[in-house]
Motif scaffolding. Structure first.
Motif, PDB file in Angstrom:
ATOM      1  N   SER A 242       4.867  -9.222  -1.823  1.00  0.00           N
ATOM      2  CA  SER A 242       6.145  -9.019  -1.128  1.00  0.00           C
ATOM      3  C   SER A 242       6.774  -7.670  -1.476  1.00  0.00           C
ATOM      4  O   SER A 242       6.809  -7.262  -2.641  1.00  0.00           O
ATOM      5  CB  SER A 242       7.115 -10.149  -1.503  1.00  0.00           C
ATOM      6  OG  SER A 242       8.397  -9.896  -0.976  1.00  0.00           O
ATOM      7  N   LEU A 243       7.296  -7.017  -0.437  1.00  0.00           N
ATOM      8  CA  LEU A 243       8.037  -5.763  -0.641  1.00  0.00           C
ATOM      9  C   LEU A 243       9.354  -5.997  -1.369  1.00  0.00           C
ATOM     10  O   LEU A 243       9.924  -5.062  -1.933  1.00  0.00           O
ATOM     11  CB  LEU A 243       8.304  -5.099   0.713  1.00  0.00           C
ATOM     12  CG  LEU A 243       7.081  -4.529   1.440  1.00  0.00           C
ATOM     13  CD1 LEU A 243       7.415  -4.254   2.895  1.00  0.00           C
ATOM     14  CD2 LEU A 243       6.604  -3.254   0.752  1.00  0.00           C
ATOM     15  N   SER A 244       9.848  -7.225  -1.354  1.00  0.00           N
ATOM     16  CA  SER A 244      11.087  -7.559  -2.060  1.00  0.00           C
ATOM     17  C   SER A 244      10.816  -8.369  -3.322  1.00  0.00           C
ATOM     18  O   SER A 244      11.732  -8.937  -3.913  1.00  0.00           O
ATOM     19  CB  SER A 244      12.028  -8.338  -1.138  1.00  0.00           C
ATOM     20  OG  SER A 244      11.409  -9.514  -0.645  1.00  0.00           O
ATOM     21  N   GLY A 245       9.563  -8.420  -3.728  1.00  0.00           N
ATOM     22  CA  GLY A 245       9.176  -9.172  -4.912  1.00  0.00           C
ATOM     23  C   GLY A 245       9.351  -8.368  -6.186  1.00  0.00           C
ATOM     24  O   GLY A 245      10.051  -7.339  -6.217  1.00  0.00           O
ATOM     25  N   PRO A 246       8.690  -8.785  -7.245  1.00  0.00           N
ATOM     26  CA  PRO A 246       8.882  -8.132  -8.548  1.00  0.00           C
ATOM     27  C   PRO A 246       8.279  -6.740  -8.649  1.00  0.00           C
ATOM     28  O   PRO A 246       8.625  -5.991  -9.561  1.00  0.00           O
ATOM     29  CB  PRO A 246       8.201  -9.101  -9.520  1.00  0.00           C
ATOM     30  CG  PRO A 246       7.179  -9.813  -8.686  1.00  0.00           C
ATOM     31  CD  PRO A 246       7.795  -9.942  -7.329  1.00  0.00           C
ATOM     32  N   ASN A 247       7.372  -6.400  -7.715  1.00  0.00           N
ATOM     33  CA  ASN A 247       6.684  -5.106  -7.801  1.00  0.00           C
ATOM     34  C   ASN A 247       6.758  -4.364  -6.458  1.00  0.00           C
ATOM     35  O   ASN A 247       5.749  -4.143  -5.790  1.00  0.00           O
ATOM     36  CB  ASN A 247       5.226  -5.319  -8.216  1.00  0.00           C
ATOM     37  CG  ASN A 247       5.108  -6.120  -9.496  1.00  0.00           C
ATOM     38  OD1 ASN A 247       5.725  -5.778 -10.503  1.00  0.00           O
ATOM     39  ND2 ASN A 247       4.313  -7.179  -9.463  1.00  0.00           N
ATOM     40  N   PRO A 248       7.964  -3.945  -6.055  1.00  0.00           N
ATOM     41  CA  PRO A 248       8.120  -3.372  -4.711  1.00  0.00           C
ATOM     42  C   PRO A 248       7.390  -2.044  -4.513  1.00  0.00           C
ATOM     43  O   PRO A 248       6.904  -1.766  -3.407  1.00  0.00           O
ATOM     44  CB  PRO A 248       9.633  -3.204  -4.573  1.00  0.00           C
ATOM     45  CG  PRO A 248      10.146  -3.143  -5.979  1.00  0.00           C
ATOM     46  CD  PRO A 248       9.247  -4.031  -6.770  1.00  0.00           C
ATOM     47  N   ASP A 249       7.306  -1.208  -5.560  1.00  0.00           N
ATOM     48  CA  ASP A 249       6.618   0.078  -5.400  1.00  0.00           C
ATOM     49  C   ASP A 249       5.116  -0.125  -5.232  1.00  0.00           C
ATOM     50  O   ASP A 249       4.461   0.591  -4.465  1.00  0.00           O
ATOM     51  CB  ASP A 249       6.907   0.977  -6.604  1.00  0.00           C
ATOM     52  CG  ASP A 249       8.360   1.404  -6.682  1.00  0.00           C
ATOM     53  OD1 ASP A 249       8.691   2.485  -6.175  1.00  0.00           O
ATOM     54  OD2 ASP A 249       9.169   0.632  -7.224  1.00  0.00           O
ATOM     55  N   TYR A 250       4.595  -1.083  -5.952  1.00  0.00           N
ATOM     56  CA  TYR A 250       3.182  -1.446  -5.782  1.00  0.00           C
ATOM     57  C   TYR A 250       2.934  -1.943  -4.361  1.00  0.00           C
ATOM     58  O   TYR A 250       1.987  -1.514  -3.689  1.00  0.00           O
ATOM     59  CB  TYR A 250       2.820  -2.517  -6.812  1.00  0.00           C
ATOM     60  CG  TYR A 250       1.555  -3.281  -6.521  1.00  0.00           C
ATOM     61  CD1 TYR A 250       0.312  -2.714  -6.734  1.00  0.00           C
ATOM     62  CD2 TYR A 250       1.613  -4.601  -6.039  1.00  0.00           C
ATOM     63  CE1 TYR A 250      -0.858  -3.439  -6.470  1.00  0.00           C
ATOM     64  CE2 TYR A 250       0.458  -5.316  -5.788  1.00  0.00           C
ATOM     65  CZ  TYR A 250      -0.770  -4.732  -5.995  1.00  0.00           C
ATOM     66  OH  TYR A 250      -1.908  -5.444  -5.735  1.00  0.00           O
ATOM     67  N   ALA A 251       3.793  -2.839  -3.865  1.00  0.00           N
ATOM     68  CA  ALA A 251       3.644  -3.360  -2.509  1.00  0.00           C
ATOM     69  C   ALA A 251       3.745  -2.231  -1.478  1.00  0.00           C
ATOM     70  O   ALA A 251       2.993  -2.202  -0.499  1.00  0.00           O
ATOM     71  CB  ALA A 251       4.704  -4.420  -2.234  1.00  0.00           C
ATOM     72  N   ARG A 252       4.665  -1.314  -1.731  1.00  0.00           N
ATOM     73  CA  ARG A 252       4.849  -0.188  -0.802  1.00  0.00           C
ATOM     74  C   ARG A 252       3.592   0.670  -0.745  1.00  0.00           C
ATOM     75  O   ARG A 252       3.192   1.131   0.329  1.00  0.00           O
ATOM     76  CB  ARG A 252       6.057   0.640  -1.234  1.00  0.00           C
ATOM     77  CG  ARG A 252       6.380   1.804  -0.303  1.00  0.00           C
ATOM     78  CD  ARG A 252       7.508   2.641  -0.885  1.00  0.00           C
ATOM     79  NE  ARG A 252       7.861   3.763  -0.009  1.00  0.00           N
ATOM     80  CZ  ARG A 252       8.635   4.767  -0.370  1.00  0.00           C
ATOM     81  NH1 ARG A 252       9.175   4.794  -1.602  1.00  0.00           N
ATOM     82  NH2 ARG A 252       8.903   5.752   0.472  1.00  0.00           N
ATOM     83  N   HIS A 253       2.972   0.903  -1.899  1.00  0.00           N
ATOM     84  CA  HIS A 253       1.760   1.710  -1.917  1.00  0.00           C
ATOM     85  C   HIS A 253       0.622   1.016  -1.160  1.00  0.00           C
ATOM     86  O   HIS A 253      -0.076   1.643  -0.357  1.00  0.00           O
ATOM     87  CB  HIS A 253       1.324   1.996  -3.365  1.00  0.00           C
ATOM     88  CG  HIS A 253       0.040   2.757  -3.450  1.00  0.00           C
ATOM     89  ND1 HIS A 253      -0.917   2.519  -4.423  1.00  0.00           N
ATOM     90  CD2 HIS A 253      -0.482   3.742  -2.652  1.00  0.00           C
ATOM     91  CE1 HIS A 253      -1.937   3.326  -4.231  1.00  0.00           C
ATOM     92  NE2 HIS A 253      -1.699   4.070  -3.170  1.00  0.00           N
TER      93      HIS A 253
END
Length: 389
Positions: A242-253
């Motif tokens: 999830s982009l709103s989860g605990p790792n948003p920068d990872y999800a964004r990448h």
């Protein structure tokens, strides 16, 4: 997610025998019975809600949403279901006239234990209507498992039960995998069989055999766990991030890398395939994210280098380029703080690197490993990554 099953129809053959006079001789009971697919018990929201309330183990919601009554199987990584519509027909063998009908739904549920060496196949018979001489009709059955599995007598539970308007009739079997040694992988396929009977019939219908059109795979080959577990491998595992989860920068990448054309996007992208060899995983990581001390990218304070496709996949920066001698070129994005890689690169070949907060990178790696274990993603297993809001 869908595979169809071929329905049994015993009524055509029975009617042909009646028409030919093959069953007219002899005294005593005059009624015979057969089963054919379909009938008046068409799937409706009312019937499905009733079935949901009766099932000993509830069917997944998607089965009620998708099932049309044609016996098609729907499945995920750990469960599968099918709902079919049947009609039992009772016929006077002397006259060929119909003397009764029983309409019912057959609901199959198969579910696995991702950390247990067995799975279950359950069949529910749910009467939805009928008329005529059908009182006292019973159902009973059993089951079998073909392949790398065993099924003890105690694990075949389909006793004789009377079919009523309000009662529950069902059976289930609990096969166990024969997988035992480290690295072992085995496949098995279950069949649940049942027959309908009534003391007034001189000839009862043929039995119905319910077999899903796919294997269950059990393994002792998933890194990170000592437990043997089972999944439905025909369904590629999906890692939801999830982009709103605990790792948003990872999800964004990951989202940006997939949007640039790299594989692994859910639902239609080319899948990633797991790589378990530690030396090759290290080679993938060092190719995509070389250390600054070895001529690689400087790490901003509090950040670490994230690569996609993951180093734990055959599409990683090094193994994804084989057998050519040099890796495909990498790419990055304008917010990733890596100046040594080009931006704006597209296409399925290559890899992406990005600086993200070190805590997120570590957390994402742990969650990815948990995903592998929970879904029994073994060597070269395909999977995809679903980026959600």
């Amino acid at each position: 997610m869908k595979r169809s099953a071929k329905a049994v129809d015993s009524c055509g053959e029975l009617q042909a025998k009646i028409n030919a006079g093959e069953l007219a001789s002899g005294g005593g009971k005059a009624e015979v019975a057969c089963i054919q697919p379909g009938g008046e018990s068409n799937i409706t929201s009312r019937r499905l809600s009733t079935l949901a309330a009766r099932n000993p183990v509830p069917l997944p919601d998607y089965c009620y949403d998708l099932a049309t009554g044609d016996g098609a199987w729907y499945y995920t990584r750990t469960d599968a279901c099918a709902i079919s519509v049947w009609t039992l027909r009772v016929i006077d063998k002397r006259t060929g006239k119909l003397t009764g009908e029983l309409y019912y739904l057959q609901a199959d549920l198969l579910y696995t234990g991702a950390d247990a060496p067995y799975w279950s196949h359950q069949v529910v018979i749910d009467k939805s209507g009928g008329w005529g001489n059908i009182s006292g009709t019973t159902v009973s059955g059993g089951g079998s498992c073909a392949g790398d599995c065993t099924l003890a007598a105690v694990d075949k539970n389909f006793p004789t039960q009377t079919i009523t308007d309000d009662g529950l009739t069902f059976g289930d079997i609990l096969p166990k995998t024969t997988v035992s040694g480290i690295g072992d992988i085995g496949n098995g396929r279950t069949t649940v069989t049942y027959r309908l009977d009534n003391p007034s019939w001189t000839l009862k219908p043929a039995g119905v055999a319910s077999t899903p059109p796919f294997d269950v795979r059990c393994d002792n080959a998933t890194p990170g766990t000592a437990a043997i577990g089972c999944v439905i491998p025909i369904y590629d595992a999906v890692d939801t991030v999830s982009l709103s989860g605990p790792n948003p920068d990872y999800a964004r990448h990951v989202q940006a890398a997939q949007a640039s054309g790299l594989p692994g996007a859910y639902p239609d992208g080319e899948p990633l395939h797991r790589l378990t060899d530690s030396a090759l995983r290290t080679r993938n990581g060092d190719t995509a994210c070389p250390q600054h001390s070895s001529g690689g990218y400087p790490r901003p304070t509090g950040y670490s280098c994230d690569e996609y496709p993951f180093r734990s996949t055959w599409q990683g920066a090094f193994t994804g380029s084989l057998p050519q001698p040099a890796p495909y070129p990498g790419r990055t994005f304008n917010w990733c703080q890596i100046t040594a890689l080009p931006q704006g690169v597209t296409g399925p070949n290559g890899w992406s690197a990005c600086m993200i907060p070190a805590g997120q990178n570590s957390s994402a790696g742990s969650l990815l490993n948990r995903f592998y274990i929970d879904n029994r993603v073994i060597e070269r297993d395909p999977f995809r990554v679903w980026i959600t809001a």
